[in-house]
Design a protein around this motif. Structure first.
Motif, short mmCIF file in Angstrom:
data_model
loop_
_atom_site.label_atom_id
_atom_site.label_comp_id
_atom_site.label_asym_id
_atom_site.label_seq_id
_atom_site.Cartn_x
_atom_site.Cartn_y
_atom_site.Cartn_z
N PHE A 24 -31.93 86.54 -46.13
CA PHE A 24 -32.54 86.70 -47.46
C PHE A 24 -33.83 85.91 -47.58
O PHE A 24 -34.72 86.28 -48.34
CB PHE A 24 -31.56 86.30 -48.56
CG PHE A 24 -30.82 87.47 -49.16
CD1 PHE A 24 -31.34 88.18 -50.21
CD2 PHE A 24 -29.60 87.85 -48.64
CE1 PHE A 24 -30.67 89.27 -50.75
CE2 PHE A 24 -28.91 88.93 -49.17
CZ PHE A 24 -29.45 89.64 -50.23
N PRO A 28 -36.29 89.44 -47.30
CA PRO A 28 -35.64 89.59 -48.60
C PRO A 28 -35.44 91.03 -49.07
O PRO A 28 -34.38 91.36 -49.60
CB PRO A 28 -36.53 88.81 -49.55
CG PRO A 28 -37.83 88.66 -48.84
CD PRO A 28 -37.54 88.69 -47.39
N SER A 31 -32.75 92.72 -47.00
CA SER A 31 -31.46 92.10 -47.31
C SER A 31 -30.92 92.60 -48.64
O SER A 31 -29.72 92.82 -48.78
CB SER A 31 -31.60 90.58 -47.35
OG SER A 31 -31.95 90.10 -46.08
N ALA A 32 -31.79 92.76 -49.62
CA ALA A 32 -31.37 93.27 -50.93
C ALA A 32 -30.81 94.68 -50.80
O ALA A 32 -29.80 95.01 -51.43
CB ALA A 32 -32.53 93.23 -51.91
N TYR A 35 -27.45 94.41 -49.49
CA TYR A 35 -26.58 93.82 -50.52
C TYR A 35 -26.00 94.90 -51.41
O TYR A 35 -24.89 94.78 -51.91
CB TYR A 35 -27.39 92.81 -51.34
CG TYR A 35 -26.69 92.20 -52.52
CD1 TYR A 35 -25.89 91.09 -52.36
CD2 TYR A 35 -26.86 92.73 -53.79
CE1 TYR A 35 -25.25 90.52 -53.46
CE2 TYR A 35 -26.23 92.17 -54.89
CZ TYR A 35 -25.42 91.06 -54.71
OH TYR A 35 -24.79 90.50 -55.79
N ALA A 39 -34.31 96.01 -54.54
CA ALA A 39 -35.14 95.01 -55.22
C ALA A 39 -36.59 95.49 -55.25
O ALA A 39 -37.01 96.28 -54.42
CB ALA A 39 -35.06 93.68 -54.48
N VAL A 43 -39.80 88.61 -54.83
CA VAL A 43 -38.72 88.15 -53.97
C VAL A 43 -38.18 86.77 -54.36
O VAL A 43 -37.30 86.25 -53.68
CB VAL A 43 -39.15 88.14 -52.49
CG1 VAL A 43 -39.48 89.56 -52.03
CG2 VAL A 43 -40.32 87.20 -52.26
N TYR A 45 -36.10 85.74 -56.69
CA TYR A 45 -34.65 85.71 -56.89
C TYR A 45 -33.89 85.96 -55.60
O TYR A 45 -32.79 85.45 -55.41
CB TYR A 45 -34.23 86.70 -57.98
CG TYR A 45 -34.66 86.25 -59.34
CD1 TYR A 45 -34.03 85.18 -59.97
CD2 TYR A 45 -35.72 86.86 -59.99
CE1 TYR A 45 -34.44 84.74 -61.21
CE2 TYR A 45 -36.15 86.42 -61.24
CZ TYR A 45 -35.50 85.36 -61.84
OH TYR A 45 -35.91 84.93 -63.08
N LEU A 46 -34.47 86.72 -54.72
CA LEU A 46 -33.85 86.95 -53.42
C LEU A 46 -33.86 85.67 -52.60
O LEU A 46 -32.90 85.39 -51.87
CB LEU A 46 -34.55 88.09 -52.69
CG LEU A 46 -34.58 89.43 -53.43
CD1 LEU A 46 -35.37 90.46 -52.65
CD2 LEU A 46 -33.18 89.92 -53.72
N LYS A 49 -31.03 83.52 -53.79
CA LYS A 49 -29.77 83.93 -53.17
C LYS A 49 -29.71 83.43 -51.73
O LYS A 49 -28.67 82.97 -51.27
CB LYS A 49 -29.60 85.45 -53.21
CG LYS A 49 -28.31 85.88 -52.52
CD LYS A 49 -28.04 87.33 -52.63
CE LYS A 49 -26.85 87.83 -51.85
NZ LYS A 49 -25.86 86.90 -51.38
N ASP A 86 -20.47 89.29 -56.75
CA ASP A 86 -21.37 90.26 -56.11
C ASP A 86 -20.83 91.68 -56.25
O ASP A 86 -21.60 92.62 -56.47
CB ASP A 86 -21.57 89.92 -54.63
CG ASP A 86 -22.37 88.64 -54.42
OD1 ASP A 86 -23.02 88.17 -55.37
OD2 ASP A 86 -22.33 88.11 -53.29
#
Length: 121
Positions: A24, A28, A31-32, A35, A39, A43, A45-46, A49, A86
């Motif tokens: 992440f 990012p 990865s989102a 997840y 996104a 980035v 907020y990523l 995480k 999640d």
């Protein structure tokens, strides 16, 4: 043998969380998508995480190494809230049910099993 399985599962799970956190931070957007919720280009907020997951994974490894199975078990029990949350986040934001249940909920169950095994050591 039982102790090795309990510690082994906990170590693998914590290393996996370290990997997810690092991913992440380094990738990012990809990865989102993995997840389960796409996104935008912001980035920040990523990265949050990523730091959360990275630190939980390192904390779990440190507890297992320096405080023992009971401390690791309590940590895993509490941290199981993250993949449970999640699951809800993915479902509430239009993500795939397969990812929500097959990745996040399955992870929560696995973490709870790991916690139970560590409590039995």
């Amino acid at each position: 043998m039982f102790t090795a399985i309990a510690y082994g599962l906990a170590i693998v799970l914590n290393l996996f969380v370290v990997f997810i956190g690092a991913r992440f931070l380094l990738q990012p957007i990809a990865s989102a998508a993995g997840y389960g919720v796409a996104a935008g280009t912001d980035v920040a907020y990523l990265h949050i995480k990523g730091i959360r997951d990275l630190s939980y994974g390192i904390l779990g490894l440190a507890l297992l190494a320096f405080a023992g199975a009971q401390a690791g078990a309590w940590m895993m029990l509490v941290v199981a809230l993250n993949p449970l949350a999640d699951t809800v986040i993915v479902l509430r934001n239009g993500g795939s049910k397969a990812v929500a249940y097959g990745v996040h909920f399955a992870t929560a169950v696995t973490v709870l099993i790991s916690s139970a095994l560590l409590f039995l050591v």
